[in-house]
Design a protein around this motif. Structure first.
Motif, PDB file in Angstrom:
ATOM      1  N   ALA A  67      42.088  15.442  76.526  1.00 46.95           N
ATOM      2  CA  ALA A  67      43.033  16.689  76.960  1.00 46.95           C
ATOM      3  C   ALA A  67      43.253  17.344  75.790  1.00 46.95           C
ATOM      4  O   ALA A  67      44.730  18.001  75.696  1.00 46.95           O
ATOM      5  CB  ALA A  67      44.275  16.086  77.710  1.00 46.95           C
ATOM      6  N   GLY A  68      42.394  17.617  74.956  1.00 46.95           N
ATOM      7  CA  GLY A  68      42.358  18.570  73.976  1.00 46.95           C
ATOM      8  C   GLY A  68      43.189  17.896  72.602  1.00 46.95           C
ATOM      9  O   GLY A  68      43.179  18.746  71.754  1.00 46.95           O
ATOM     10  N   GLN A  69      43.796  16.594  72.706  1.00 48.35           N
ATOM     11  CA  GLN A  69      44.383  16.261  71.475  1.00 48.35           C
ATOM     12  C   GLN A  69      43.551  15.032  70.903  1.00 48.35           C
ATOM     13  O   GLN A  69      43.222  14.244  71.646  1.00 48.35           O
ATOM     14  CB  GLN A  69      45.679  15.731  72.018  1.00 48.35           C
ATOM     15  N   PRO A  70      43.465  14.824  69.662  1.00 43.35           N
ATOM     16  CA  PRO A  70      42.880  13.890  69.085  1.00 43.35           C
ATOM     17  C   PRO A  70      43.443  12.415  69.259  1.00 43.35           C
ATOM     18  O   PRO A  70      44.736  12.396  69.195  1.00 43.35           O
ATOM     19  CB  PRO A  70      42.717  14.139  67.408  1.00 43.35           C
ATOM     20  N   ILE A  71      42.617  11.407  69.721  1.00 43.79           N
ATOM     21  CA  ILE A  71      43.156  10.110  69.821  1.00 43.79           C
ATOM     22  C   ILE A  71      42.412   9.320  69.235  1.00 43.79           C
ATOM     23  O   ILE A  71      42.808   8.023  69.170  1.00 43.79           O
ATOM     24  CB  ILE A  71      43.114   9.597  71.281  1.00 43.79           C
ATOM     25  N   GLY A  72      41.380   9.484  68.469  1.00 45.61           N
ATOM     26  CA  GLY A  72      40.537   8.567  67.639  1.00 45.61           C
ATOM     27  C   GLY A  72      39.517   9.056  66.849  1.00 45.61           C
ATOM     28  O   GLY A  72      39.333  10.567  66.810  1.00 45.61           O
ATOM     29  N   GLY A  73      39.159   8.444  65.665  1.00 42.51           N
ATOM     30  CA  GLY A  73      38.181   8.828  64.785  1.00 42.51           C
ATOM     31  C   GLY A  73      38.732   8.745  63.572  1.00 42.51           C
ATOM     32  O   GLY A  73      39.673   8.012  63.180  1.00 42.51           O
ATOM     33  N   ALA A  74      37.980   9.319  62.276  1.00 40.88           N
ATOM     34  CA  ALA A  74      38.439   9.206  61.067  1.00 40.88           C
ATOM     35  C   ALA A  74      39.655   9.857  60.815  1.00 40.88           C
ATOM     36  O   ALA A  74      40.255  10.831  61.172  1.00 40.88           O
ATOM     37  CB  ALA A  74      37.307   9.585  60.135  1.00 40.88           C
ATOM     38  N   GLY A  75      40.532   8.704  60.100  1.00 40.87           N
ATOM     39  CA  GLY A  75      41.914   9.288  59.864  1.00 40.87           C
ATOM     40  C   GLY A  75      42.939   9.122  61.167  1.00 40.87           C
ATOM     41  O   GLY A  75      44.126   9.561  60.770  1.00 40.87           O
ATOM     42  N   LEU A  78      46.138   6.057  66.219  1.00 45.78           N
ATOM     43  CA  LEU A  78      46.977   5.641  67.523  1.00 45.78           C
ATOM     44  C   LEU A  78      46.618   4.423  67.994  1.00 45.78           C
ATOM     45  O   LEU A  78      45.381   3.730  68.026  1.00 45.78           O
ATOM     46  CB  LEU A  78      46.388   6.871  68.519  1.00 45.78           C
ATOM     47  N   SER A  79      47.706   3.509  68.274  1.00 45.73           N
ATOM     48  CA  SER A  79      47.318   2.313  69.116  1.00 45.73           C
ATOM     49  C   SER A  79      46.868   2.304  70.306  1.00 45.73           C
ATOM     50  O   SER A  79      47.164   3.501  71.130  1.00 45.73           O
ATOM     51  CB  SER A  79      48.844   1.578  68.845  1.00 45.73           C
ATOM     52  N   THR A  80      46.394   1.312  70.864  1.00 47.07           N
ATOM     53  CA  THR A  80      45.760   1.091  72.147  1.00 47.07           C
ATOM     54  C   THR A  80      47.086   1.494  73.154  1.00 47.07           C
ATOM     55  O   THR A  80      46.861   2.162  73.994  1.00 47.07           O
ATOM     56  CB  THR A  80      45.273  -0.159  72.522  1.00 47.07           C
ATOM     57  N   PRO A  81      48.380   1.026  73.265  1.00 43.59           N
ATOM     58  CA  PRO A  81      49.408   1.294  73.873  1.00 43.59           C
ATOM     59  C   PRO A  81      49.809   2.802  73.773  1.00 43.59           C
ATOM     60  O   PRO A  81      49.948   3.521  74.873  1.00 43.59           O
ATOM     61  CB  PRO A  81      50.525   0.572  73.693  1.00 43.59           C
ATOM     62  N   ASP A  82      49.561   3.467  72.904  1.00 43.59           N
ATOM     63  CA  ASP A  82      49.993   4.852  72.543  1.00 43.59           C
ATOM     64  C   ASP A  82      48.774   5.887  73.503  1.00 43.59           C
ATOM     65  O   ASP A  82      49.258   6.740  73.919  1.00 43.59           O
ATOM     66  CB  ASP A  82      49.834   5.378  71.154  1.00 43.59           C
ATOM     67  N   ILE A  83      47.832   5.318  73.205  1.00 44.85           N
ATOM     68  CA  ILE A  83      46.617   5.876  74.005  1.00 44.85           C
ATOM     69  C   ILE A  83      46.753   5.956  75.514  1.00 44.85           C
ATOM     70  O   ILE A  83      46.551   6.886  76.291  1.00 44.85           O
ATOM     71  CB  ILE A  83      44.930   5.462  73.419  1.00 44.85           C
TER      72      ILE A  83
END
Length: 251
Positions: A67-75, A78-83
């Motif tokens: 939805a246009g916001q970073p949730i994973g990758g270098a740096g 975010l935890s799985t519950p946050d995602i």
């Protein structure tokens, strides 16, 4: 966020599990309101891709946006519950149900806004029962005693007991009888009509053909083909090249 923008995008995603380099720069987009099939031979990296999106195995390089916001990758940490709280539900290959709990209790755990079963949205629960009538019948039954097909129904029902923007589903038809697979196809078609976005890993090509709008094919940790599912269905030579078989031979 534009309605035409993909709800999920992976750009150059690399994932390592211990000493093993599993994903080698995955590029993948999931259009909003569609079912995207993620196909490929065993070991191609499909399950790892879903688990990486959920943060269960962190991406070492690249970028994952939802939805246009970073949730994973270098740096990104975010935890799985946050995602999950951002509106993504994950149905793993092993279904992940709590066998000692009842069907009711499994659904209540997934309905984060509900403290008791009475707090679950009645209309939504009735809709789930219309998709999976067995869940009403076995409402107070221990989930571990359900059949394989009923457990899969419960696993999908948990993912949709609250509205989710994106569903990640890993091989839902695996090991199920053909009649149960048809029931599952019908339920997922109904989900399509609600404009729910789905990323679906599946080895049953009849299901892929019946449900897929777009398709991405993986090989050796990379996406090697992207396009319309209908085009892959019509191109037998492409099926053989990418998957080593033809969809026609699998229903």
């Amino acid at each position: 966020m534009s309605e035409s923008a993909p709800v999920l995008a992976l750009e150059g995603v690399h994932t390592h599990i211990g000493q093993y380099h599993i994903l080698h720069g995955v590029d993948l987009t999931v259009p909003r309101g569609q079912v995207t099939m993620l196909l490929g031979r065993n070991g191609a990296g499909k399950t790892t891709t879903l688990r990486t999106i959920m943060g269960l195995w962190p991406a070492r390089d690249g970028r994952i946006t939802f939805a246009g916001q970073p949730i994973g990758g270098a740096g990104i940490t975010l935890s799985t519950p946050d995602i999950a709280r951002r509106g993504i539900a994950y149905v793993p290959e092993n279904m992940g149900i709590f066998g000692d709990l009842s069907v009711k209790e499994n659904l209540l755990l997934a309905a984060r806004a509900a403290r008791t079963a009475d707090d679950i949205d009645t209309a939504r629960l009735e809709w789930i029962f219309s998709l999976f009538p067995a869940l009403r019948k076995f409402w107070l039954y221990p989930a571990g005693k359900l059949s394989g097909g009923q457990k899969q129904m419960l696993s999908v029902a948990r993912a949709i007991v609250e509205p989710r923007e994106l569903l990640l589903i890993d091989e839902p038809s695996k090991g199920l009888a053909p009649a149960i697979v048809q029931n599952l196809i019908g339920a997922l078609r109904e989900l399509k009509r609600t404009q729910t976005t789905v990323l679906l890993v599946e080895q049953n090509f009849a299901m892929a053909k019946a449900l897929g709008d777009t398709v991405a094919v993986m090989d050796d940790g990379r996406v090697v083909h992207r396009g319309a599912m209908a085009e892959l269905v019509e191109d037998v030579a492409l099926q053989h090249r990418l998957l080593g078989l033809s969809l026609a031979a699998h229903g």
